[in-house]
Enzyme design. Structure first.
Site, PDB file in Angstrom:
ATOM      1  CG  HIS A 255      -0.359  -0.146   2.534  1.00  0.00           C
ATOM      2  ND1 HIS A 255      -1.081  -0.546   3.632  1.00  0.00           N
ATOM      3  CD2 HIS A 255       0.904   0.023   2.985  1.00  0.00           C
ATOM      4  CE1 HIS A 255      -0.292  -0.597   4.681  1.00  0.00           C
ATOM      5  NE2 HIS A 255       0.914  -0.258   4.308  1.00  0.00           N
ATOM      6  CG  ASN A 256      -0.191   4.320   1.333  1.00  0.00           C
ATOM      7  OD1 ASN A 256      -0.457   3.506   2.212  1.00  0.00           O
ATOM      8  ND2 ASN A 256      -1.018   5.285   0.982  1.00  0.00           N
TER       9      ASN A 256
END
Length: 363
Positions: A255-256
């Protein structure tokens, strides 16, 4: 044995293709050579009189070049001298790139009729361009938007509010979960999962609690994603794969993560949460990126390296211990543990002798 091409072309036509695409250096061919028909492609060692191959002048492949029976070889000036007399060649500055351009034409996917297969399940609120093709056993969720000339192969799952841009292809069994955005002309191989939850956890009195992941995955234009690669949705902000990025098979993107334009990542790499890769970077096979670090533009990490700190300057970086015999590996591993003590002893000796280390040595 290579697969059959979808079309064929004469040597003259191939020369025209390359000239039209700005491949500098292509030379004219004799009339009898120009009429030779090329029906496929193969390596120098296996090519027949009806196939095209390429040779970039690498001396390691010189023996293959001198004995090739290819009907056409794309080569450069350095490689031309190694080809047998009578083998037709086109001289270009970048033989491998020219070969790729020729393959794109010879092996172009045949046109397939647009439409939605009877077994597909499409939510009534989804929008599908009339020129798109939806194959068997596909599921498309509410509010999804499928652009012009998109092909969604058998068994794919497209979640709610997903947007897929023009001429993108999902080959088979691709899963694109809710709210993901995919640009134009992307190619996504079987088994890819886009938009799965990231590894977000919080401790609650010794018990792990899942943290809902509420970001998206945003993929740019002209991105290739290899088989069984997974791209997690952002925890809060988006996970972003920029234009022109090329991802190999079996890659984990957490994620991210953000990957800049025209970077490439080889198989089995793992990018931990919130790591950021610049533009025109390459990560070799099995590379691991720790979370919350940044790689500058034009950083190249060799295979099996573990990156634990940010890199702010362009260049080639490596880590890891090369393969050795088990006996020597154990011996060197034992010595490695003594390095800190040895460095301290050397510094003490230097201090006694008044020998000042250079800044590079001191670091």
């Amino acid at each position: 044995m290579s697969i059959s091409a979808s079309t064929s072309a004469t040597v003259g036509e191939i020369a025209d293709w390359l000239d039209a695409q700005g491949m500098d250096g292509a030379i004219d061919v004799a009339p009898d050579e120009a009429a030779t028909r090329i029906t496929g492609a193969a390596s120098l060692a296996c090519a027949t009189a009806e196939q095209v191959s390429y040779y970039d002048g690498d001396r390691r492949s010189a023996d293959l070049a001198t004995s090739t029976r290819a009907g056409l070889v794309l080569t450069n000036e350095a490689g031309r001298q190694h080809l047998p007399r009578g083998v037709c060649c086109l001289v270009v500055d970048q033989p491998r790139l020219a070969f790729a351009r020729v393959l794109e034409r010879l092996y172009a996917l045949p046109a397939r009729p647009a439409g939605v297969h009877a077994s597909a399940v499409v939510d009534e609120s989804a929008t599908i361009d009339p020129s798109a093709r939806i194959d068997a056993q596909v599921s498309i969720g509410a509010g999804a938007r499928i652009g012009p000339k998109v092909v969604i192969g058998p068994g794919c799952v497209v979640g709610s509010n997903v947007v897929i841009g023009e001429a993108t292809r999902l080959l088979a069994r691709v899963t694109v979960l809710d709210d993901s955005l995919i640009g134009a002309r992307c190619v996504i191989q079987p088994g890819v999962v886009i938009g799965s939850d990231g590894f977000g956890l919080a401790q609650d009195n010794g018990v792990w609690r899942r943290v809902p992941q509420v970001g998206r995955v945003v993929i740019g234009n002209d991105v290739d994603i290899g088989a069984n690669t997974t791209i997690d949705r952002g925890a809060l902000d988006d996970t972003v794969i920029a234009d022109g990025v090329k991802l190999d098979n079996l890659i984990q993107i957490a994620h991210n993560v953000r990957i800049g334009e025209h970077s490439a990542v080889a198989g089995c790499a793992g990018l931990a949460g919130s790591s950021e890769v610049g533009r025109h970077c390459t990560l070799g096979g099995g590379v691991g990126l720790a979370g919350h670090l940044t790689l500058a533009d034009n950083v190249h990490i060799t295979g099996m390296s573990m990156v634990t700190r940010s890199i702010h300057r362009p260049g080639v970086y490596s880590a890891g211990t090369p393969l050795d015999t088990n006996e020597r590996w154990h011996r060197n591993a034992a010595r490695f543990k003594q390095l800190d003590r040895l460095v301290r002893r050397v510094k003490q000796l230097e201090k006694r002798l008044g020998d000042k280390p250079t800044p590079e040595e001191d670091s």
